[in-house]
Write an enzyme that holds these catalytic residues in place. Structure first.
Site, PDB file in Angstrom:
ATOM      1  N   ASN A 131       1.496  15.693  23.649  1.00 52.69           N
ATOM      2  CA  ASN A 131       0.959  17.047  23.790  1.00 52.69           C
ATOM      3  C   ASN A 131       1.910  17.837  24.687  1.00 52.69           C
ATOM      4  O   ASN A 131       2.044  17.530  25.867  1.00 52.69           O
ATOM      5  CB  ASN A 131      -0.441  16.936  24.403  1.00 52.69           C
ATOM      6  CG  ASN A 131      -1.113  18.278  24.640  1.00 52.69           C
ATOM      7  OD1 ASN A 131      -0.453  19.283  24.848  1.00 52.69           O
ATOM      8  ND2 ASN A 131      -2.428  18.286  24.635  1.00 52.69           N
TER       9      ASN A 131
ATOM     10  N   HIS B 299      -2.654  23.526  17.718  1.00 54.35           N
ATOM     11  CA  HIS B 299      -2.049  23.032  18.963  1.00 54.35           C
ATOM     12  C   HIS B 299      -2.196  21.514  18.959  1.00 54.35           C
ATOM     13  O   HIS B 299      -3.273  20.988  18.664  1.00 54.35           O
ATOM     14  CB  HIS B 299      -2.760  23.649  20.169  1.00 54.35           C
ATOM     15  CG  HIS B 299      -2.625  22.825  21.401  1.00 54.35           C
ATOM     16  ND1 HIS B 299      -1.396  22.473  21.907  1.00 54.35           N
ATOM     17  CD2 HIS B 299      -3.555  22.239  22.213  1.00 54.35           C
ATOM     18  CE1 HIS B 299      -1.577  21.711  22.981  1.00 54.35           C
ATOM     19  NE2 HIS B 299      -2.870  21.560  23.186  1.00 54.35           N
TER      20      HIS B 299
ATOM     21  N   CYS C 258      -2.604  25.459  26.976  1.00 57.23           N
ATOM     22  CA  CYS C 258      -2.413  25.109  25.558  1.00 57.23           C
ATOM     23  C   CYS C 258      -2.520  26.319  24.636  1.00 57.23           C
ATOM     24  O   CYS C 258      -1.981  26.318  23.535  1.00 57.23           O
ATOM     25  CB  CYS C 258      -3.431  24.052  25.145  1.00 57.23           C
ATOM     26  SG  CYS C 258      -3.381  22.621  26.214  1.00 57.23           S
TER      27      CYS C 258
HETATM   28  N1  ACO Z   1      -4.845   2.842  28.387  1.00 56.77           N
HETATM   29  C1  ACO Z   1      -5.797   1.910  28.393  1.00 56.77           C
HETATM   30  N2  ACO Z   1      -7.058   2.161  28.803  1.00 56.77           N
HETATM   31  C2  ACO Z   1      -7.336   3.405  29.214  1.00 56.77           C
HETATM   32  C3  ACO Z   1      -6.381   4.427  29.223  1.00 56.77           C
HETATM   33  C4  ACO Z   1      -5.088   4.095  28.788  1.00 56.77           C
HETATM   34  N3  ACO Z   1      -4.088   5.007  28.750  1.00 56.77           N
HETATM   35  N4  ACO Z   1      -6.956   5.557  29.677  1.00 56.77           N
HETATM   36  C5  ACO Z   1      -8.233   5.266  29.956  1.00 56.77           C
HETATM   37  N5  ACO Z   1      -8.468   3.964  29.679  1.00 56.77           N
HETATM   38  C6  ACO Z   1      -9.722   3.221  29.813  1.00 56.77           C
HETATM   39  C7  ACO Z   1     -10.618   3.800  30.881  1.00 56.77           C
HETATM   40  O1  ACO Z   1     -10.266   3.343  32.158  1.00 56.77           O
HETATM   41  C8  ACO Z   1     -11.951   3.281  30.424  1.00 56.77           C
HETATM   42  O2  ACO Z   1     -12.084   1.948  30.822  1.00 56.77           O
HETATM   43  P1  ACO Z   1     -13.518   1.371  31.301  1.00 56.77           P
HETATM   44  O3  ACO Z   1     -14.398   1.493  30.094  1.00 56.77           O
HETATM   45  O4  ACO Z   1     -13.181  -0.035  31.673  1.00 56.77           O
HETATM   46  O5  ACO Z   1     -13.935   2.239  32.436  1.00 56.77           O
HETATM   47  C9  ACO Z   1     -11.855   3.320  28.922  1.00 56.77           C
HETATM   48  O6  ACO Z   1     -10.461   3.328  28.614  1.00 56.77           O
HETATM   49  C10 ACO Z   1     -12.505   4.528  28.309  1.00 56.77           C
HETATM   50  O7  ACO Z   1     -12.102   5.684  29.077  1.00 56.77           O
HETATM   51  P2  ACO Z   1     -12.548   7.107  28.726  1.00 56.77           P
HETATM   52  O8  ACO Z   1     -11.872   8.091  29.628  1.00 56.77           O
HETATM   53  O9  ACO Z   1     -14.038   7.155  28.614  1.00 56.77           O
HETATM   54  O10 ACO Z   1     -11.889   7.188  27.299  1.00 56.77           O
HETATM   55  P3  ACO Z   1     -12.244   8.107  26.099  1.00 56.77           P
HETATM   56  O11 ACO Z   1     -12.779   7.292  25.017  1.00 56.77           O
HETATM   57  O12 ACO Z   1     -12.977   9.331  26.496  1.00 56.77           O
HETATM   58  O13 ACO Z   1     -10.775   8.537  25.682  1.00 56.77           O
HETATM   59  C11 ACO Z   1      -9.371  10.446  25.807  1.00 56.77           C
HETATM   60  C12 ACO Z   1      -9.994   9.311  26.575  1.00 56.77           C
HETATM   61  C13 ACO Z   1      -8.363   9.909  24.795  1.00 56.77           C
HETATM   62  C14 ACO Z   1      -8.649  11.358  26.787  1.00 56.77           C
HETATM   63  C15 ACO Z   1     -10.512  11.178  25.055  1.00 56.77           C
HETATM   64  O14 ACO Z   1     -11.514  11.577  25.967  1.00 56.77           O
HETATM   65  C16 ACO Z   1     -10.049  12.359  24.346  1.00 56.77           C
HETATM   66  O15 ACO Z   1      -9.462  12.263  23.293  1.00 56.77           O
HETATM   67  N6  ACO Z   1     -10.330  13.566  24.896  1.00 56.77           N
HETATM   68  C17 ACO Z   1      -9.792  14.784  24.416  1.00 56.77           C
HETATM   69  C18 ACO Z   1      -8.923  15.308  25.472  1.00 56.77           C
HETATM   70  C19 ACO Z   1      -7.586  15.635  24.980  1.00 56.77           C
HETATM   71  O16 ACO Z   1      -7.167  15.328  23.905  1.00 56.77           O
HETATM   72  N7  ACO Z   1      -6.876  16.356  25.801  1.00 56.77           N
HETATM   73  C20 ACO Z   1      -5.597  16.772  25.427  1.00 56.77           C
HETATM   74  C21 ACO Z   1      -5.091  17.660  26.455  1.00 56.77           C
HETATM   75  S1  ACO Z   1      -6.061  19.087  26.625  1.00 56.77           S
HETATM   76  C22 ACO Z   1      -5.692  20.033  25.332  1.00 56.77           C
HETATM   77  O17 ACO Z   1      -4.583  20.062  24.876  1.00 56.77           O
HETATM   78  C23 ACO Z   1      -6.762  20.806  24.778  1.00 56.77           C
END
Ligand code: ACO
Length: 348
Positions: A305, A275, A114
């Site tokens: 992204n 980004h 990124c």
């Molecule tokens: N649709 C529906 N449910 C989902 C999905 C989806 N696409 N993905 C995960 N879930 C579920 C999980 O299975 C979990 O279910 P459970 O509670 O029954 O186990 C629940 O949602 C919560 O999952 P988490 O992984 O804990 O979700 P979180 O709240 O952390 O959100 C996310 C995930 C959006 C990735 C968040 O962590 C985030 O925003 N992180 C930042 C990472 C990011 O933005 N990366 C971008 C790429 S890296 C970069 O460019 C820097």
């Protein structure tokens, strides 16, 4: 000493639009979940077999070269940033050199995910300042869709990423209020595996719990096994919460670093192009820097992204929409796998 400026900019995104609703055909997800957590509504996917990372990069590059008022024959160095190259080796920059029938110029691929575009900009800036090159082509391009897990198992990652490319041509400038003021690059490898694609790689998963059962032989055979597709270890891995926590600290830190190096304040920024990692991260950064809505540009809603391509795509779109004028102070900032992060401050 001369400074470097962005003389031309272009982007290309594939025609295939996949909405959040479309993804529900492949995995258990919903528009509500994706919109709430990431802000993304749709993304583009390259043609699965007939459109490569290089193909997209070349299309963006052609626009950037034309807008710079130059030709492919005048380019004297190529930098290509991607985490989804056409081949394991050689890199994509040489494929661009071939495709655009360029001179036998230097061609460099960089792997900073990124942060790739900001790293590339910094490298180009040094070469132009020293007078070594006068027309540097930078491309950021990604074809994420070739290697994502579109089953429910991979949903937390696959919904985030999209394909596309952006490119700029860098040239020298003497003007006072034009060009790059400074760039700032950082890394911390402590959590390298928290956002990573481990295979294929010569480490063969050393130190990881889910290391697959490699074939029993004396040498070689450590590239890929069928089990890796079955158990999911062939796909990218992301600890989303670890990424979020680090990103919301490092984005503001590196933006402040750029401003303070140039005796400027957040109120001096005309446009911040972060980004496009996740809309929630961009909003968090905006709040922590107390920036107005018109000081920050986001387009992740439409493209997801696109990693190394996200900044040049957003910068180009903002410019095409008339949101950037000559002399504006633009801040570019990135954070991503590695972890690596960086910023660039420039007058347009
Ligand atoms: N649709 C529906 N449910 C989902 C999905 C989806 N696409 N993905 C995960 N879930 C579920 C999980 O299975 C979990 O279910 P459970 O509670 O029954 O186990 C629940 O949602 C919560 O999952 P988490 O992984 O804990 O979700 P979180 O709240 O952390 O959100 C996310 C995930 C959006 C990735 C968040 O962590 C985030 O925003 N992180 C930042 C990472 C990011 O933005 N990366 C971008 C790429 S890296 C970069 O460019 C820097």
């Amino acid at each position: 000493m001369k400074k470097s400026k962005i003389a031309g900019i272009g982007y290309y995104v594939p025609d295939n639009i996949y909405t959040n609703e479309d993804l529900t055909k492949f995995m258990d997800t919903s528009d509500e979940w994706i919109t709430e957590r990431t802000g993304i509504k749709e993304r583009r996917y390259a043609d699965r077999l007939d459109e490569t990372t290089t193909d997209m990069g070349v299309k963006a590059a052609k626009t950037a070269i034309e807008r710079a008022g130059t030709t492919a024959q005048d380019i004297d160095f190529i930098i290509f940033a991607t985490l989804s190259p056409d081949y394991y080796f050689p890199g994509c920059a040489v494929l661009v050199q071939r495709e655009l029938k360029m001179k036998e110029v230097g061609a460099l691929d960089i792997r900073n995910q990124c942060s790739g575009f900001v790293y590339a900009l910094s490298i180009a800036d040094q070469f132009i300042k020293t007078g070594m090159y006068k027309n540097i082509l930078i491309i950021g391009s990604e074809k994420h869709s070739f290697a994502l897990d579109y089953s429910t198992r991979g949903r937390s990652i696959s919904v985030i990423f999209g394909d596309g490319a952006g490119a700029v041509v860098m040239q020298p400038t003497d003007k006072k209020e034009q060009g790059i003021l400074s760039t700032h690059l950082h890394s911390d490898g402590e959590e390298a595996e928290k956002l990573a694609m481990i295979y294929p790689g010569s480490a063969a998963g050393k130190g990881l719990e889910n290391r697959p059962n490699w074939p029993d032989q004396e040498l070689g055979g450590l590239l890929m096994t069928p089990e890796m597709l079955e158990d999911g270890s062939a796909y990218p891995y992301m600890d989303g919460q670890a990424v979020f926590k680090k990103a919301v600290v490092k984005f503001p830190e590196v933006i402040h670093e750029a401003l303070s190096e140039n005796n400027l304040k957040t109120t001096d920024i005309d446009l911040l192009i972060p980004h496009q990692a996740n809309l929630r991260i961009s909003q968090f950064v905006q709040r922590s820097l107390k920036l107005r809505d018109d000081q920050v540009f986001n387009n992740i809603q439409k493209y997801g992204n696109t990693t190394a391509a996200s900044i040049p795509i957003a910068l180009c779109e903002a410019w095409e929409q008339g949101k950037i004028k000559e002399g504006d102070l633009i801040c570019l900032a990135a954070f991503g796998a590695g972890f690596t992060w960086g910023s660039a401050l420039l007058y347009w």
